[in-house]
Design a protein around this motif. Structure first.
Motif, PDB file in Angstrom:
ATOM      1  N   ARG A 291       0.828  -1.217   0.000  1.00  0.00           N
ATOM      2  CA  ARG A 291       0.000   0.000   0.000  1.00  0.00           C
ATOM      3  C   ARG A 291       0.856   1.260   0.000  1.00  0.00           C
ATOM      4  O   ARG A 291       0.430   2.317   0.422  1.00  0.00           O
ATOM      5  CB  ARG A 291      -0.963   0.022   1.186  1.00  0.00           C
ATOM      6  N   SER A 292       2.086   1.135  -0.491  1.00  0.00           N
ATOM      7  CA  SER A 292       3.017   2.265  -0.512  1.00  0.00           C
ATOM      8  C   SER A 292       4.137   1.951  -1.490  1.00  0.00           C
ATOM      9  O   SER A 292       4.690   0.847  -1.466  1.00  0.00           O
ATOM     10  CB  SER A 292       3.587   2.508   0.886  1.00  0.00           C
TER      11      SER A 292
ATOM     12  N   GLN B 249      12.324   3.617  -5.675  1.00  0.00           N
ATOM     13  CA  GLN B 249      10.925   4.026  -5.803  1.00  0.00           C
ATOM     14  C   GLN B 249      10.652   4.544  -7.205  1.00  0.00           C
ATOM     15  O   GLN B 249       9.580   4.315  -7.774  1.00  0.00           O
ATOM     16  CB  GLN B 249      10.607   5.102  -4.756  1.00  0.00           C
ATOM     17  N   SER B 250      11.631   5.236  -7.792  1.00  0.00           N
ATOM     18  CA  SER B 250      11.469   5.762  -9.149  1.00  0.00           C
ATOM     19  C   SER B 250      11.317   4.630 -10.167  1.00  0.00           C
ATOM     20  O   SER B 250      10.461   4.684 -11.062  1.00  0.00           O
ATOM     21  CB  SER B 250      12.671   6.629  -9.513  1.00  0.00           C
ATOM     22  N   ALA B 251      12.135   3.580 -10.015  1.00  0.00           N
ATOM     23  CA  ALA B 251      12.056   2.443 -10.940  1.00  0.00           C
ATOM     24  C   ALA B 251      10.714   1.738 -10.804  1.00  0.00           C
ATOM     25  O   ALA B 251      10.111   1.324 -11.807  1.00  0.00           O
ATOM     26  CB  ALA B 251      13.199   1.469 -10.672  1.00  0.00           C
TER      27      ALA B 251
ATOM     28  N   GLY C 214      -3.306  10.213   1.055  1.00  0.00           N
ATOM     29  CA  GLY C 214      -2.330  10.838   1.930  1.00  0.00           C
ATOM     30  C   GLY C 214      -1.434   9.844   2.631  1.00  0.00           C
ATOM     31  O   GLY C 214      -0.346  10.191   3.088  1.00  0.00           O
ATOM     32  N   ARG C 215      -1.883   8.579   2.722  1.00  0.00           N
ATOM     33  CA  ARG C 215      -1.109   7.579   3.458  1.00  0.00           C
ATOM     34  C   ARG C 215      -0.603   6.444   2.574  1.00  0.00           C
ATOM     35  O   ARG C 215      -0.188   5.406   3.063  1.00  0.00           O
ATOM     36  CB  ARG C 215      -1.959   7.001   4.591  1.00  0.00           C
ATOM     37  N   GLY C 216      -0.631   6.654   1.258  1.00  0.00           N
ATOM     38  CA  GLY C 216      -0.140   5.599   0.383  1.00  0.00           C
ATOM     39  C   GLY C 216      -0.983   5.490  -0.874  1.00  0.00           C
ATOM     40  O   GLY C 216      -1.435   6.499  -1.434  1.00  0.00           O
ATOM     41  N   VAL C 217      -1.215   4.260  -1.326  1.00  0.00           N
ATOM     42  CA  VAL C 217      -1.989   4.024  -2.547  1.00  0.00           C
ATOM     43  C   VAL C 217      -3.063   2.973  -2.289  1.00  0.00           C
ATOM     44  O   VAL C 217      -2.906   2.093  -1.447  1.00  0.00           O
ATOM     45  CB  VAL C 217      -1.080   3.561  -3.716  1.00  0.00           C
ATOM     46  N   LEU C 218      -4.157   3.099  -3.034  1.00  0.00           N
ATOM     47  CA  LEU C 218      -5.249   2.141  -2.964  1.00  0.00           C
ATOM     48  C   LEU C 218      -5.538   1.625  -4.365  1.00  0.00           C
ATOM     49  O   LEU C 218      -5.437   2.369  -5.355  1.00  0.00           O
ATOM     50  CB  LEU C 218      -6.516   2.794  -2.391  1.00  0.00           C
ATOM     51  N   LEU C 219      -5.908   0.360  -4.458  1.00  0.00           N
ATOM     52  CA  LEU C 219      -6.263  -0.223  -5.751  1.00  0.00           C
ATOM     53  C   LEU C 219      -7.555   0.383  -6.280  1.00  0.00           C
ATOM     54  O   LEU C 219      -8.513   0.602  -5.535  1.00  0.00           O
ATOM     55  CB  LEU C 219      -6.439  -1.737  -5.615  1.00  0.00           C
TER      56      LEU C 219
ATOM     57  N   SER D  43       7.114   3.333  -1.530  1.00  0.00           N
ATOM     58  CA  SER D  43       8.405   3.265  -0.829  1.00  0.00           C
ATOM     59  C   SER D  43       8.588   1.924  -0.139  1.00  0.00           C
ATOM     60  O   SER D  43       9.672   1.328  -0.198  1.00  0.00           O
ATOM     61  CB  SER D  43       8.518   4.414   0.171  1.00  0.00           C
ATOM     62  N   ARG D  44       7.531   1.430   0.540  1.00  0.00           N
ATOM     63  CA  ARG D  44       7.656   0.126   1.202  1.00  0.00           C
ATOM     64  C   ARG D  44       7.802  -0.989   0.183  1.00  0.00           C
ATOM     65  O   ARG D  44       8.575  -1.934   0.392  1.00  0.00           O
ATOM     66  CB  ARG D  44       6.440  -0.124   2.103  1.00  0.00           C
ATOM     67  N   ALA D  45       7.057  -0.904  -0.918  1.00  0.00           N
ATOM     68  CA  ALA D  45       7.161  -1.933  -1.955  1.00  0.00           C
ATOM     69  C   ALA D  45       8.553  -1.938  -2.576  1.00  0.00           C
ATOM     70  O   ALA D  45       9.097  -2.996  -2.901  1.00  0.00           O
ATOM     71  CB  ALA D  45       6.102  -1.707  -3.030  1.00  0.00           C
ATOM     72  N   ALA D  46       9.156  -0.759  -2.743  1.00  0.00           N
ATOM     73  CA  ALA D  46      10.486  -0.674  -3.344  1.00  0.00           C
ATOM     74  C   ALA D  46      11.513  -1.425  -2.512  1.00  0.00           C
ATOM     75  O   ALA D  46      12.380  -2.128  -3.048  1.00  0.00           O
ATOM     76  CB  ALA D  46      10.890   0.791  -3.504  1.00  0.00           C
ATOM     77  N   SER D  47      11.424  -1.307  -1.174  1.00  0.00           N
ATOM     78  CA  SER D  47      12.369  -2.031  -0.320  1.00  0.00           C
ATOM     79  C   SER D  47      12.142  -3.532  -0.393  1.00  0.00           C
ATOM     80  O   SER D  47      13.078  -4.316  -0.272  1.00  0.00           O
ATOM     81  CB  SER D  47      12.241  -1.538   1.124  1.00  0.00           C
TER      82      SER D  47
END
Length: 283
Positions: A20-21, A33-35, A56-61, A23-27
């Motif tokens: 749901r983010s 995060q850019s890639a 405001g707190r991330g992304v939603l499907l 930045s967290r998914a990138a790690s």
């Protein structure tokens, strides 16, 4: 020219949907995060639909994202099963894994999917319950492994990850409007329940238990109604609820430690334990 769904793009898409983010998914997937953002843009171009909406707190499907997620998970599962079968790698068997509800919602999708990609012949039976109930099952030898919560101050060597406890309400909640403060908490022997009452007692703030249950769905439903506030670990807060600011009468809460209990050592249980210890700090 016809376009196809690339496995790497689907894997990144599933990681974003679970985290749901970006930045967290990138790690999780070991990319910048850019890639990851470029991969998402490419996938949206292929399916010609927006897959996420930013909050405001991330992304939603989006609705299209939900539909693609179902297909993506099935495609990745079949792909990973085929690769494991052809390479003749992977363990087999069944393990019984205990996990509290709030950790299950955030951590389990990634833990199980990644482990299944390496060991598709393993069946993981998941038992969701608060830590006190999991420990009761543990004492009966009904679990092979259990993810449990430990209070602030537990020895560091047993902790895989620390999670702050936070007050949670629906958007627009003003705790000053409540007297006494209505609480939606887990059962009285759980850490969130004990921490909430202890902190409010120290602050001299009046409260009442509006709902006490082991059901996370029940707790969050009452919070969504605006009739109570709850205590959750920070990563488990649903996107449609908000973390409340602490004040003199809504004091800060402690952190909890997440630890793993491992029973009889087998190659399968050791492999899942090592996978959990390695992955959990990154989620």
């Amino acid at each position: 020219m016809s376009l196809s769904l690339d496995i790497d793009l689907l894997r990144s898409f599933v990681a974003i949907s679970e985290a749901r983010s970006l930045s967290r998914a990138a790690s999780r997937v070991g990319r910048t995060q850019s890639a990851l953002s470029q991969q998402l843009k490419r996938l949206e171009e292929i399916v010609e639909q927006p897959l996420f909406q930013r909050t405001g707190r991330g992304v939603l499907l989006t609705a299209h994202g939900e539909r693609l997620l179902t297909h993506a998970q099935r495609i990745l599962r079949l792909h990973d099963e085929a690769m494991a079968d052809l390479s003749a790698k992977g363990l087999s068997g069944t393990i019984r894994f205990g996990c509290p509800d709030d950790y299950a919602a955030v951590f389990l999708p990634y833990l199980l999917r990644q482990f299944a990609s390496q060991h598709p012949s393993v069946l993981v039976e998941v038992i969701c319950a608060p830590t006190p109930r999991l420990l009761q099952q543990w004492d009966k030898h009904a679990l092979d492994l259990a993810l449990i919560s430990l209070p602030d101050g537990a020895p560091d060597e047993t902790i895989i990850r620390r999670e702050p406890l936070v007050w949670v309400g629906c958007p627009g909640t003003e705790t000053a409007d409540f007297d006494p403060l209505p609480l939606a908490l887990s059962s009285p022997d759980t850490l969130d329940h004990l921490a909430a009452r202890a902190s409010l007692d120290r602050a001299g703030r009046g409260y009442r238990i509006a709902y006490a249950s082991d059901s996370l769905a029940g707790l969050t439903a009452l919070v969504r109604s605006g009739q109570a506030i709850a205590v959750l670990t920070r990563t488990a807060v649903p996107a449609d609820l908000c973390i409340l600011d602490t004040t003199a009468t809504l004091p800060a809460l402690p952190s909890v430690g997440i630890s793993l209990k491992l029973g009889r050592s087998t190659p399968l249980s050791e492999a899942f334990a090592e996978h959990t210890r390695r992955s959990l700090p990154l989620l």
